[in-house]
Every structure is written in C-alpha cells, then in structure tokens.
Design a protein around this motif. Structure first.
Motif, PDB file in Angstrom:
ATOM      1  N   ARG A  99       0.742  -1.236  -0.086  1.00 45.02           N
ATOM      2  CA  ARG A  99       0.033   0.012  -0.027  1.00 45.02           C
ATOM      3  C   ARG A  99       0.904   1.281   0.048  1.00 45.02           C
ATOM      4  O   ARG A  99       0.349   2.240  -0.650  1.00 45.02           O
ATOM      5  N   PRO A 154      -3.406  -2.162  -6.108  1.00 46.27           N
ATOM      6  CA  PRO A 154      -4.484  -1.110  -6.127  1.00 46.27           C
ATOM      7  C   PRO A 154      -4.589  -0.478  -4.578  1.00 46.27           C
ATOM      8  O   PRO A 154      -4.455  -1.237  -3.742  1.00 46.27           O
ATOM      9  N   LEU A 156      -6.767   0.533  -1.432  1.00 41.96           N
ATOM     10  CA  LEU A 156      -8.030  -0.163  -0.814  1.00 41.96           C
ATOM     11  C   LEU A 156      -9.468   0.517  -1.474  1.00 41.96           C
ATOM     12  O   LEU A 156      -9.475   1.739  -1.444  1.00 41.96           O
ATOM     13  N   ASP A 157     -10.430  -0.282  -1.839  1.00 40.19           N
ATOM     14  CA  ASP A 157     -11.469   0.094  -2.358  1.00 40.19           C
ATOM     15  C   ASP A 157     -12.733   0.136  -1.335  1.00 40.19           C
ATOM     16  O   ASP A 157     -13.218  -0.716  -1.097  1.00 40.19           O
ATOM     17  N   PRO A 158     -12.958   1.306  -0.672  1.00 38.08           N
ATOM     18  CA  PRO A 158     -13.629   1.212   0.545  1.00 38.08           C
ATOM     19  C   PRO A 158     -15.201   1.003   0.003  1.00 38.08           C
ATOM     20  O   PRO A 158     -16.022   0.477   0.670  1.00 38.08           O
ATOM     21  N   ARG A 160     -16.611  -1.351  -1.753  1.00 37.04           N
ATOM     22  CA  ARG A 160     -17.162  -2.747  -1.688  1.00 37.04           C
ATOM     23  C   ARG A 160     -17.745  -3.294  -0.230  1.00 37.04           C
ATOM     24  O   ARG A 160     -18.815  -3.384  -0.298  1.00 37.04           O
ATOM     25  N   PHE A 161     -16.981  -2.921   0.777  1.00 36.43           N
ATOM     26  CA  PHE A 161     -17.447  -3.475   1.954  1.00 36.43           C
ATOM     27  C   PHE A 161     -18.594  -2.487   2.559  1.00 36.43           C
ATOM     28  O   PHE A 161     -19.505  -2.875   3.223  1.00 36.43           O
ATOM     29  N   ARG A 162     -18.398  -1.261   2.325  1.00 42.17           N
ATOM     30  CA  ARG A 162     -19.510  -0.349   2.652  1.00 42.17           C
ATOM     31  C   ARG A 162     -20.856  -0.533   1.802  1.00 42.17           C
ATOM     32  O   ARG A 162     -21.768  -0.687   2.692  1.00 42.17           O
ATOM     33  N   LEU A 164     -21.688  -3.625   0.840  1.00 43.38           N
ATOM     34  CA  LEU A 164     -22.252  -4.894   1.278  1.00 43.38           C
ATOM     35  C   LEU A 164     -23.126  -4.790   2.670  1.00 43.38           C
ATOM     36  O   LEU A 164     -24.112  -5.192   2.789  1.00 43.38           O
ATOM     37  N   LEU A 165     -22.446  -3.777   3.267  1.00 43.18           N
ATOM     38  CA  LEU A 165     -22.976  -3.857   4.836  1.00 43.18           C
ATOM     39  C   LEU A 165     -24.193  -2.767   4.695  1.00 43.18           C
ATOM     40  O   LEU A 165     -25.116  -3.086   5.398  1.00 43.18           O
ATOM     41  N   ASP A 166     -24.210  -1.720   4.014  1.00 43.61           N
ATOM     42  CA  ASP A 166     -25.316  -0.842   3.759  1.00 43.61           C
ATOM     43  C   ASP A 166     -26.653  -1.777   3.141  1.00 43.61           C
ATOM     44  O   ASP A 166     -27.620  -1.521   3.809  1.00 43.61           O
ATOM     45  N   GLU A 167     -26.238  -2.501   2.186  1.00 43.11           N
ATOM     46  CA  GLU A 167     -27.207  -3.230   1.729  1.00 43.11           C
ATOM     47  C   GLU A 167     -27.942  -4.160   2.840  1.00 43.11           C
ATOM     48  O   GLU A 167     -29.211  -4.460   2.804  1.00 43.11           O
TER      49      GLU A 167
END
Lengths: 171, 232
Positions: A99, A154, A156-158, A160-162, A164-167
């Motif tokens: 990173r 690459p 960190l692509d925040p 993706r997890f955001r 997932l959890l919002d959904e």
C-alpha cells in the motif's frame, strides 16, 4: 539505497542468516544498496547476544552498513524510509508495504506448518505485485529484481465493504 | 414402567424439538442472502466487531474504515482479555474517523480467550466454557436486562476469526434460540486465505447470515458465500 528486512512478530532464523551472508549482501551492494536495516525479532543468528536487551547493533559488511534490532512498536517509519523491503510472507506486512508502493521481495517461512503464507505470496507474484523467493534463492532474486516489471498494487476500495453492509442493513 | 417410558418419550420429543428449532434458525444455505427486507426504520445501526488480535485486528480495522460512521453508530469493539494492542487500534480508528465530529460514540469490551496460544489441550474445554459464558452475558443477557429489551446487543456483528469468534457466534444462536432479537452475523475470511478457508471460516460458514471471502477460489466447491475481491 536503503533496504529494510523484517521477520514480523516471531522469528525467521534462516532469513536473517541469509541476509547477513556475503552472497546476499554482495547482491544487495551490486543493486545499489548502501544500507540494510534488519528487524530480526526473536531469530537466532551470529549477533543475537548483542541485541538481547532491545539495543540496536550497527555494523558493516561487504560495503553495506547494517542496523539490527529485535522489535519496535511500529515499523511504519522503517517502511517509509526504505527503498525496498524484504520480508516474511505475513499478510499484514505484505498489505502495509504494497500500500506504500514499495518494491517487495517476500520469503515464505518453510518451517511454518500451514503453507497459506506461500499461497498468498504465489498468488500476488502471479499478479505481478511482488517477487517471492526461497531462502537459498534470495541472492538470485535480488540480482534479477526488476523494479519496472512490478505491477502497482491497487489502493483499498472502501466502496465494496460499505455497499455490502449498507445493503445488509437496509440503507 | 409406563411412567419411565413417558419420561423417555418426553425427553426425546424435547430433543427433537430443540434440533428442529436450531435448524429453523440456520440461514438458508443456497441463497446468498442478498434480498433482505429490513423493518428497521431508524437511521442508524448499532455495529459490533470482534478484533481477534494481530492480522485479524488489522483486517477488521480496515473493513470498518470503509464504513460511514454516521450510519453505523454506536460501535462496539470486542477484544480478547489483555489484547491492549487491538483496543488501541480501535481507539486510533475512532479518533481518525471522528476527528471532525464531537464526542465519539463507541465502546471497547473484553471477553476471555477461548484458547490461548500454546495452551494444553485438556484445559481448553474449561477456558472455552468461560469465554462462552462471558459472550452470552454480553450478547444474550445484557439486552434482556436493559430497559429497551426489544433491542439486540447490536444490529450487526462482524467476525473474521480466530477461534474466540465462534463463542460469540454460539452466544448469538442462544439469543435466537430463546426468541430474543439477535444481530445479523457477517463473516469475512482473511485476505491471506487464497485457496482454502481457515478453520474458523469452515466452522462459521453454515452459521452466519453473510459469508464473504476475498479470493474466489475457496468458493469453488459451490458452497455458500460471496466474493467481492479484496476488502482490506
């Protein structure tokens, strides 16, 4: 050029011993390295006794200045000042170093029972993000290391997890 | 004779009822759980996460750093007894994420370890039981005793290993078993697991509501789970 070597929170005798060998130091010197900093943890090697109580040992070999210590609360400053990192294949270290965009050679520890460190090293090498080496092959890997061939890791692509959890939580 | 037979029959009926109850609580094994109708109209969700030390903690902190903390509030960080490093990382994340907002809305709670490193095998049941009872106090008992007993201890619980997170998962199932509100369980397998699942991953896969891996290959067996690439 400064190279930082880290074995993580335990020990990796073979890696520390290999780094301090004339063969590897000559390869590093050849690659333009003038200084090596080694975080050696609880590894056993020739100078173990002189850093027993948290001291830093400074020495010189093959025209390379060497600094050795056991542990630090954070390795961030050593990663920052390094031009290249040689490390055990722990996933935390790999993520930290890649990173920061530093060139990385990992050496999976063959004495560990589970070999998933090696799986991770191989998978990331196939993607071009780092080079993986064995302990006996380290000098050769350093000689052949081609900085230009490394594929940038690459960030960190925040999202993706955001997402997932919002959904999952009905947002 | 007739009495003891009827006692036996009742015992077996209870056993069967318990097993059926547990099966009814398990998440659907085929669906990925993508469609979820939430009846929670509140604008925030209470989030809990287990910080399993070392690499587990680093990954869990990276996962949480992705989230919008105005939506996920308050946040409960669960750490193993004596794991000051993880507790510190939780506080560091909070001060980084909430530097602008006034008053951080989070708590750090500790649970005993289910198994210490290098612990002898025969003493594991004892420490595991102690760990489980503390998890049950946290997950099952404390919401029952609080004034708003219709609220679970959290709306969502994020787990990523190692062993102690199984204690938390079992405690959540105890809540479900007795019909109490329980958090949604989300397990995220480590970035380090390229080809196979970890032991905690294998154990928790059928139990959690959402099972997520970071490399596609561990799902090649066709079992449940999702892969969205690297999350840390």
């Amino acid at each position: 050029m400064l190279v930082f070597v880290t074995v993580g929170s335990t020990r990796f005798d073979a890696l520390v011993q290999a780094v301090l060998s004339d063969r590897v130091l000559a390869a590093l010197s050849q690659a333009g390295c003038t200084a090596v900093v080694v975080q050696c943890g609880n590894s056993h090697f020739a100078h173990t006794h002189s850093i027993q109580n948290g001291e830093t040992l400074n020495t010189q070999q093959q025209n390379v200045t060497i600094e050795m210590y056991k542990f630090k609360p954070s390795l961030d400053s050593d990663y920052e000042r390094a031009d290249m990192v040689i490390s055990h294949a722990g996933s935390g270290t790999i993520l930290d170093v890649l990173r920061l965009g530093k060139p990385l050679i990992v050496v999976p520890n063959p004495t560990l029972l589970d070999n998933h460190q090696e799986e991770l090293a191989t998978a990331l090498e196939e993607l071009g993000h780092l080079r993986s080496s064995t302990v006996p092959g380290l000098a050769r890997t350093i000689e052949e290391f081609d900085r230009a061939a490394i594929v940038e890791f690459p960030p960190l692509d925040p999202s993706r997890f955001r997402r997932l959890l919002d959904e999952e939580m009905g947002f | 004779m007739a009495f003891s037979l009827s006692v036996l029959a009742i015992f077996w009926l209870l056993c069967v009822a318990c097993i059926l109850r547990i099966f009814s609580l398990l998440p659907a094994q085929k669906s990925s759980g993508r469609v979820r109708v939430s009846n929670n109209t509140s604008t925030t969700r209470k989030l809990a996460v287990f910080l399993g030390s070392g690499g587990h903690t680093s990954e869990a902190i990276a996962l949480l750093s992705s989230l919008d903390f105005t939506r996920f509030s308050p946040r409960i960080y669960i750490v193993s007894d004596g794991d000051n490093l993880s507790a510190q990382k939780a506080r560091d994340l909070e001060s980084k994420k909430c530097a602008s907002s006034s008053g951080n809305n989070f708590a750090v709670l500790t649970i005993p370890r289910a198994r210490r490193v290098h612990q002898s095998l025969f003493s594991i049941p004892l420490t595991a039981f102690w760990s489980l009872s503390r998890c049950m106090q946290l997950v099952t008992l404390s919401p029952l005793l609080s004034s708003s007993s219709s609220q679970p201890f959290a709306d969502v619980l994020i787990l990523n290993g190692p062993g102690t997170c199984l204690s938390l998962c079992i405690a959540v199932y105890v809540s479900k078993f007795i019909g109490c509100p329980a958090p949604r369980l989300i397990y995220v397998e480590s970035f380090a697991r390229v080809r196979s699942l970890s032991l905690s991953g294998k154990l928790l896969r059928p139990l959690v509501d959402r099972f997520v891996v970071q490399w596609p290959q561990p799902l090649a067996d066709g079992g449940r789970g999702d892969s969205f690439g690297w999350l840390v």
